[in-house]
Design an enzyme around this catalytic site. Sequence first.
Site, mmCIF file in Angstrom:
data_model
loop_
_atom_site.group_PDB
_atom_site.id
_atom_site.type_symbol
_atom_site.label_atom_id
_atom_site.label_comp_id
_atom_site.label_asym_id
_atom_site.label_seq_id
_atom_site.Cartn_x
_atom_site.Cartn_y
_atom_site.Cartn_z
ATOM 1 C CG MET A 102 -1.881 -1.135 1.327
ATOM 2 S SD MET A 102 -2.822 -1.097 2.886
ATOM 3 C CE MET A 102 -1.569 -1.691 4.027
ATOM 4 C CB ILE A 159 4.341 -5.470 7.243
ATOM 5 C CG1 ILE A 159 4.156 -6.979 7.453
ATOM 6 C CG2 ILE A 159 5.817 -5.100 7.307
ATOM 7 C CD1 ILE A 159 4.828 -7.823 6.389
ATOM 8 N N GLY A 189 1.481 4.288 4.500
ATOM 9 C CA GLY A 189 2.335 3.410 3.697
ATOM 10 C C GLY A 189 2.727 2.139 4.414
ATOM 11 C CB SER A 190 1.766 -0.316 5.757
ATOM 12 O OG SER A 190 0.475 0.137 5.411
ATOM 13 N NE ARG A 191 4.973 -7.349 2.457
ATOM 14 C CZ ARG A 191 6.186 -7.852 2.599
ATOM 15 N NH1 ARG A 191 7.228 -7.183 2.127
ATOM 16 N NH2 ARG A 191 6.384 -8.996 3.207
#
Length: 233
Positions: A102, A159, A189-191
């Site tokens: 993301m 994450i 912002g991440s996953r």
Amino acid sequence: MSLFDTIKRTAVPIHREGWPFLAIAAAVTLVLGWFWSFIFWVGLILTAWVAYFFRDPKRVTPVVPGLVIAPADGIVCMIGPTTPPVELNLGTEPMMRICTFMNVFNCHVNRAPVTGPVTRVAYRAGKFLNAELEKASDDNERNGVVIDSPEGRIGVVQIAGLVARRIVCFVNEGESLQAGERFGLIRFGSRLDVYLPAGTAPRVAIGQTMVAGETVLADLTAPAGTAPVTRVA
């Protein structure tokens, strides 16, 4: 149709986690903008971006037994078998992992990939590396949730990324989730990694755009097969 009705139909709700940030951005914009008009317009743009980042649109989730639904908006960045994080207690054998990255422009509200009780919630502190990197799965700050679906246990891991500094999880062990239900959020912002039973054949490809709560990642009732690790042109 009145102007109010038009706005109501087109406006996207803002998640409650975003209201404090929106209030701070608006207050700073008004205070500094009182002295410098240029700062006011810059602040107004930033305030609008904060509202956009914390948007929480409605989604229509497929209600079909066995389907695994995308937990996050973004781009599929990795697909393949790997050992799940030890804190999830999912064993030491490789599971099928699908990773969604993301960026700061994606909707960051996370949704449950399957229906079932939450049997494990495990937070682990860590670094803030670029979430697209493979080692981010091991080194970065993360929060894992295990859902005991009728077709098997599914792990979903939030994450933190290079910019992200706050993982939010709304559920606790013992609670139940419905596929597509909101369970968390990551700021800036991440996953999201989803761990599926070994042999599960993903129905998405690397590079494909995901829509949280709607895109089908896999069908756990389908015959096991080799995952097509391909890239969307």
